[in-house]
Motif scaffolding. Structure first.
Motif, PDB file in Angstrom:
ATOM      1  N   ARG A   1      -5.987 -13.778   2.310  1.00 37.85           N
ATOM      2  CA  ARG A   1      -6.796 -13.440   1.118  1.00 37.85           C
ATOM      3  C   ARG A   1      -6.393 -12.085   0.569  1.00 37.85           C
ATOM      4  O   ARG A   1      -6.273 -11.892  -0.655  1.00 37.85           O
ATOM      5  N   ALA A   2      -6.167 -11.132   1.472  1.00 37.01           N
ATOM      6  CA  ALA A   2      -5.763  -9.795   1.032  1.00 37.01           C
ATOM      7  C   ALA A   2      -4.381  -9.818   0.389  1.00 37.01           C
ATOM      8  O   ALA A   2      -4.132  -9.131  -0.614  1.00 37.01           O
TER       9      ALA A   2
ATOM     10  N   ARG B   1      -3.026 -12.313  -1.196  1.00 33.62           N
ATOM     11  CA  ARG B   1      -3.165 -12.917  -2.524  1.00 33.62           C
ATOM     12  C   ARG B   1      -3.763 -11.916  -3.510  1.00 33.62           C
ATOM     13  O   ARG B   1      -3.320 -11.820  -4.665  1.00 33.62           O
ATOM     14  N   ARG B   2      -4.796 -11.185  -3.078  1.00 32.10           N
ATOM     15  CA  ARG B   2      -5.421 -10.196  -3.969  1.00 32.10           C
ATOM     16  C   ARG B   2      -4.427  -9.121  -4.385  1.00 32.10           C
ATOM     17  O   ARG B   2      -4.490  -8.599  -5.510  1.00 32.10           O
ATOM     18  N   ALA B   3      -3.509  -8.792  -3.476  1.00 33.92           N
ATOM     19  CA  ALA B   3      -2.514  -7.753  -3.769  1.00 33.92           C
ATOM     20  C   ALA B   3      -1.384  -8.259  -4.662  1.00 33.92           C
ATOM     21  O   ALA B   3      -0.516  -7.482  -5.066  1.00 33.92           O
ATOM     22  N   GLY B   4      -1.384  -9.536  -4.964  1.00 33.43           N
ATOM     23  CA  GLY B   4      -0.344 -10.094  -5.819  1.00 33.43           C
ATOM     24  C   GLY B   4       1.005 -10.252  -5.130  1.00 33.43           C
ATOM     25  O   GLY B   4       2.044 -10.307  -5.799  1.00 33.43           O
TER      26      GLY B   4
ATOM     27  N   LEU C   1     -11.095  -5.970   5.648  1.00 31.08           N
ATOM     28  CA  LEU C   1     -10.641  -7.191   4.972  1.00 31.08           C
ATOM     29  C   LEU C   1     -11.613  -8.351   5.157  1.00 31.08           C
ATOM     30  O   LEU C   1     -11.347  -9.465   4.696  1.00 31.08           O
TER      31      LEU C   1
ATOM     32  N   GLU D   1       0.826  -1.214   0.000  1.00 28.26           N
ATOM     33  CA  GLU D   1       0.000   0.000   0.000  1.00 28.26           C
ATOM     34  C   GLU D   1       0.859   1.262   0.000  1.00 28.26           C
ATOM     35  O   GLU D   1       0.439   2.305  -0.519  1.00 28.26           O
TER      36      GLU D   1
END
Length: 481
Positions: free
Chosen positions: A163-164, A166-169, A126, A54
């Motif tokens: 999960r967050a 993973r979503r952020a790559g 989240l 972020e």
């Protein structure tokens, strides 16, 4: 004797620029370059990874020595203590400073308390669904703690954070323990520039990074480090992360040991917290169970602080107590396992409960009646203090024997309020950050119940954000040079 040997462990030695670094390059089976690398996937490590991304770090790598994410967070009861208003922040700070015995760093305490509500809100965004109202965690003087209201709150946090991630790559590599820090030493100034790691198949990874975050947990699972820090603790004492000695407590002080070899200072290493929370206890809030001694009598308030609790348990014959709850008290996720392995037993009535404990039914009945009356009246007849809770009156009863186990290490790497690692002279070691149980100074001599995860969530976020800034600055300096 090396610094690591004196601490009781030797995962590796710092790889320095003068010769050692080039040797590490030759021996590496894989070499990668990232902005920020984070060791550890507990709450602190995962929060650091998200915060780094972020804050602008494009290449973030997380490595974990175990084959699954979560560390101690995964198996924790999940109490998270927070403060929302300025008045609540001051109150929480005072509780931490009082418990710390004058040894906690007030600047670190302020960062944790002031950032606590925002950490809770971040998890809510989240997908974490918090309980409707705060409760009083065991070892806490007031009702400031929250969880998800399920039997597996720590698991819930890890799932939401992963999960967050993973979503952020963000890349996460498992079964890959960090083994050493890469250190440049230029004219007496040390800078950490990455780390080395090793896969389970023996292949070696070298990670060059703008900044490193150590979030590898404490050292509860390192018997040699425990003996070195607290020789008074009996050898062979199990940990609440591995209560029966049959599993793995992954908190073996890896990050602490690597940081020391890179020149980091340590503090409060004797602050090893013991708790009776590895046997018969089924809840981590005050008011869901009764603690009695071998005679069936309460010997301490269930809301006592950690230090008082341990001291009183040690005075009981065999340093043991019994934890008793009933059918209505909400319980943690450990109940099925504890029933299966015999740590907890079920009693259909009070007579069977007394037989199981081995005490007088009359004495136990009087104890529970007085406790239940105290709950209804809001005043503890046994100890002369106010109390809140649930009556323990509805069969079947659940009971189990409790002894002390090593629960948490409040000492570790010395850091600044920006999560920067400090050396013995108090100077910041550029490029190196740390957060969570791997650090010292946040709690001092003793941690308040519910604040271990708060520390990890808040300081993990700080460490990731600061590490991203340091990586960007380093990259800019390199480009200008």
């Amino acid at each position: 004797m090396s610094a690591l040997s004196s601490l009781g462990g030797l995962p590796g030695t710092a790889v320095c620029a003068e010769g050692g670094f080039s040797s590490a390059l030759r021996l590496a089976d894989e070499r990668v370059r990232v902005d920020v690398v984070i060791a550890g996937t507990g709450a602190a490590g995962l929060c650091a990874a998200l915060a780094a991304r972020e804050a602008g770090a494009e290449r973030v790598l997380v490595i974990e020595k175990l084959p699954l994410a979560g560390g101690h967070t995964l198996i924790s009861s999940g109490s998270v203590s927070v403060a929302r208003t300025p008045e609540e922040v001051v109150g929480l700070m005072n509780e931490m400073l009082d418990a710390g015995g004058g040894r906690a760093d007030p600047a670190l305490v302020r960062v944790v308390c002031e950032g606590s509500w925002a950490a809770k809100e971040r998890l809510a965004r989240l997908g974490v669904a918090w309980s409707e109202a705060p409760f009083r965690a065991v070892g806490a003087p007031s009702a400031r703690s929250w969880n998800t209201g399920t039997a597996q709150s720590g698991y819930d946090y890890v799932q939401a954070l992963m999960r967050a991630v993973r979503r952020a790559g963000i890349e996460v590599r498992f079964s890959m323990p960090a083994t050493a820090l890469l250190v440049e030493d230029r004219q007496g100034v040390r800078r950490v520039t990455g780390l080395t790691a090793e896969r389970s198949d023996g292949r070696r990874l070298l990670v060059e990074a703008g900044a490193v975050v150590l979030a590898t947990g404490g050292f509860t699972g390192n018997a040699a480090m425990i003996r070195r820090s607290r020789p008074d603790i009996p050898r062979g004492m199990e940990t609440t992360g591995n209560p029966m000695g049959e599993y793995l407590d992954g908190s073996t002080g890896d990050g602490i040991l690597m940081a020391v070899e890179a020149g980091a200072a340590l503090r409060d290493m004797d602050a090893v917290i013991m708790l009776p929370f590895a046997g018969g206890r089924l809840v981590d809030y005050v008011g869901g169970e009764v603690w009695v001694n071998a005679q069936g009598r309460r010997f301490i308030s269930e809301g006592a602080g950690f230090a008082e609790l341990c001291g009183r348990v040690l005075k009981e014959p065999g340093a043991r107590m019994w934890a008793v709850s009933d059918a209505l008290a909400p319980k943690g996720a450990t109940l099925p396992m504890k029933l299966m392995n015999g740590a907890v037993k079920e009693a259909p009535d009070l007579a069977a409960l007394a037989r199981g404990i081995g005490c007088s039914e009359t004495v136990l009945r009087e104890t529970l009646e007085r406790y239940n009356r105290s709950v209804v009246n809001g005043w503890d007849e046994d100890f002369g203090i106010s109390m809140r809770g649930l009556p323990v009156a509805t069969p079947p009863f659940y009971y189990g024997l409790e002894t002390l186990s090593i629960h948490y290490t409040a000492g570790g790497i010395a850091i600044t309020p920006q999560a920067e690692v400090k050396d013995a002279a108090g100077r910041v070691i550029p490029g190196l950050y740390a957060a969570g149980e791997t650090t010292g100074g946040v709690h001092g001599a003793l941690r308040v119940g519910g604040l271990g995860l708060t520390d990890a969530l808040v300081m993990g976020d700080v460490a990731g954000r600061e590490a991203a800034g340091a990586a960007a600055a380093a990259a800019s300096a390199t480009t200008k040079g």
